[in-house]
Design an enzyme around this catalytic site. Structure first.
Site, PDB file in Angstrom:
ATOM      1  N   LYS A   1       0.648  -1.126  -0.340  1.00 30.08           N
ATOM      2  CA  LYS A   1      -0.493  -0.363  -0.206  1.00 30.08           C
ATOM      3  C   LYS A   1       0.818   1.032   0.113  1.00 30.08           C
ATOM      4  CE  LYS A   1      -3.977  -2.182   2.487  1.00 30.08           C
ATOM      5  NZ  LYS A   1      -4.816  -2.241   3.385  1.00 30.08           N
TER       6      LYS A   1
ATOM      7  N   PHE B   1     -15.684   4.278   7.065  1.00 35.83           N
ATOM      8  CA  PHE B   1     -13.900   4.803   6.347  1.00 35.83           C
ATOM      9  C   PHE B   1     -14.042   4.258   5.015  1.00 35.83           C
ATOM     10  CE2 PHE B   1     -13.771   0.433   8.149  1.00 35.83           C
ATOM     11  CZ  PHE B   1     -13.495  -0.675   6.906  1.00 35.83           C
TER      12      PHE B   1
ATOM     13  N   THR C   1      -4.979  -6.962  10.757  1.00 31.62           N
ATOM     14  CA  THR C   1      -5.899  -5.743  10.233  1.00 31.62           C
ATOM     15  C   THR C   1      -5.076  -5.229  10.869  1.00 31.62           C
ATOM     16  OG1 THR C   1      -7.802  -6.794   9.169  1.00 31.62           O
ATOM     17  CG2 THR C   1      -8.098  -4.011   8.780  1.00 31.62           C
TER      18      THR C   1
ATOM     19  N   HIS D   1      -1.935  -5.566   1.467  1.00 32.12           N
ATOM     20  CA  HIS D   1      -3.116  -5.814   1.501  1.00 32.12           C
ATOM     21  C   HIS D   1      -3.366  -7.408   0.821  1.00 32.12           C
ATOM     22  CE1 HIS D   1      -7.508  -6.853  -0.501  1.00 32.12           C
ATOM     23  NE2 HIS D   1      -6.637  -8.224  -1.489  1.00 32.12           N
TER      24      HIS D   1
HETATM   25  P1  GDP Z   1      -8.204  -7.285   5.659  1.00 29.51           P
HETATM   26  O1  GDP Z   1      -8.445  -8.382   4.637  1.00 29.51           O
HETATM   27  O2  GDP Z   1      -7.183  -7.617   6.886  1.00 29.51           O
HETATM   28  O3  GDP Z   1      -7.629  -5.660   5.018  1.00 29.51           O
HETATM   29  O4  GDP Z   1      -9.125  -6.068   5.827  1.00 29.51           O
HETATM   30  P2  GDP Z   1     -10.349  -5.841   5.573  1.00 29.51           P
HETATM   31  O5  GDP Z   1     -11.057  -6.256   4.726  1.00 29.51           O
HETATM   32  O6  GDP Z   1     -11.551  -5.284   7.367  1.00 29.51           O
HETATM   33  O7  GDP Z   1     -10.001  -3.948   5.139  1.00 29.51           O
HETATM   34  C1  GDP Z   1      -9.688  -3.710   4.034  1.00 29.51           C
HETATM   35  C2  GDP Z   1      -8.873  -2.013   4.832  1.00 29.51           C
HETATM   36  O8  GDP Z   1      -9.813  -1.369   4.940  1.00 29.51           O
HETATM   37  C3  GDP Z   1      -8.217  -2.415   5.353  1.00 29.51           C
HETATM   38  O9  GDP Z   1      -6.723  -3.459   5.259  1.00 29.51           O
HETATM   39  C4  GDP Z   1      -7.950  -1.448   6.371  1.00 29.51           C
HETATM   40  O10 GDP Z   1      -7.022  -0.324   5.092  1.00 29.51           O
HETATM   41  C5  GDP Z   1      -8.925  -0.663   6.269  1.00 29.51           C
HETATM   42  N1  GDP Z   1      -9.875  -0.661   7.476  1.00 29.51           N
HETATM   43  C6  GDP Z   1      -9.807  -1.308   7.850  1.00 29.51           C
HETATM   44  N2  GDP Z   1     -10.174  -1.225   8.914  1.00 29.51           N
HETATM   45  C7  GDP Z   1     -10.409   0.180   9.206  1.00 29.51           C
HETATM   46  C8  GDP Z   1     -11.224   0.789  10.027  1.00 29.51           C
HETATM   47  O11 GDP Z   1     -12.091   0.530  11.062  1.00 29.51           O
HETATM   48  N3  GDP Z   1     -10.772   2.709   9.984  1.00 29.51           N
HETATM   49  C9  GDP Z   1     -10.442   2.729   8.999  1.00 29.51           C
HETATM   50  N4  GDP Z   1      -9.523   3.922   8.580  1.00 29.51           N
HETATM   51  N5  GDP Z   1     -10.003   2.002   8.298  1.00 29.51           N
HETATM   52  C10 GDP Z   1      -9.740   0.486   7.780  1.00 29.51           C
END
Ligand code: GDP
Length: 136
Positions: free
Chosen positions: A11, A59, A93, A117
């Site tokens: 990223k 978000f 995450t 990611h």
């Molecule tokens: P991942 O699969 O671990 O990447 O997590 P997710 O699919 O749940 O979320 C996708 C991306 O969104 C994450 O990698 C973070 O960059 C962002 N993200 C997830 N949860 C949050 C949150 O609560 N706040 C913010 N600002 N960004 C988030």
């Protein structure tokens, strides 16, 4: 476990901070092969499409703006159980919850600017590889 392919993204935060090589060493040390790699900058439309599953989340806009804030590296990884293995190497995450010696524990700035990611299922790996490489 069978041989799998998965999508990895370095990223904008990690790219900007110069962590790409260190992250890729961790990926390769885990036994994954970086089969394809390209650098690009997402458009707003691409970021919104890629993260469309999160479109209802509070978000979402901030996440899309972050993902277009600078260049990224997209990579196709291959290996035994690659999807789960890479998720383990990435860590949780939220970097505060990530285990020691994971990419996010070492390099993430926050839950949003979390360095990498990785696809979270076989179905999404196929979709996401198609998104960036037009193949799977
Ligand atoms: P991942 O699969 O671990 O990447 O997590 P997710 O699919 O749940 O979320 C996708 C991306 O969104 C994450 O990698 C973070 O960059 C962002 N993200 C997830 N949860 C949050 C949150 O609560 N706040 C913010 N600002 N960004 C988030």
């Amino acid at each position: 476990m069978s041989l799998q392919k998965t999508l990895s993204i370095i990223k904008p935060d990690a790219y900007k901070a110069g962590h790409t090589n260190a992250i890729n060493s961790m990926i390769e040390n885990a036994g994954l092969i970086i089969v394809k790699k390209k650098e690009l900058q997402l458009t707003k439309e691409q970021a919104q499409k890629f993260y469309s599953v999160h479109s209802e989340k509070p978000f979402y806009d901030e996440l899309c703006d972050f993902m277009i804030s600078g260049p990224i590296i997209v990579q196709m990884l291959e290996g035994k159980d690659a999807i789960n293995l890479y998720r383990k190497v990435m860590g949780a995450t939220n970097p505060e919850e990530a285990e020691e010696n994971t990419i996010r524990k070492k390099f993430a700035n926050s839950i949003q600017e979390n360095a990498v990611h990785g696809s979270d299922s076989e179905e999404n790996a196929v979709k996401e590889l198609e998104f960036f490489f037009n193949e799977n």
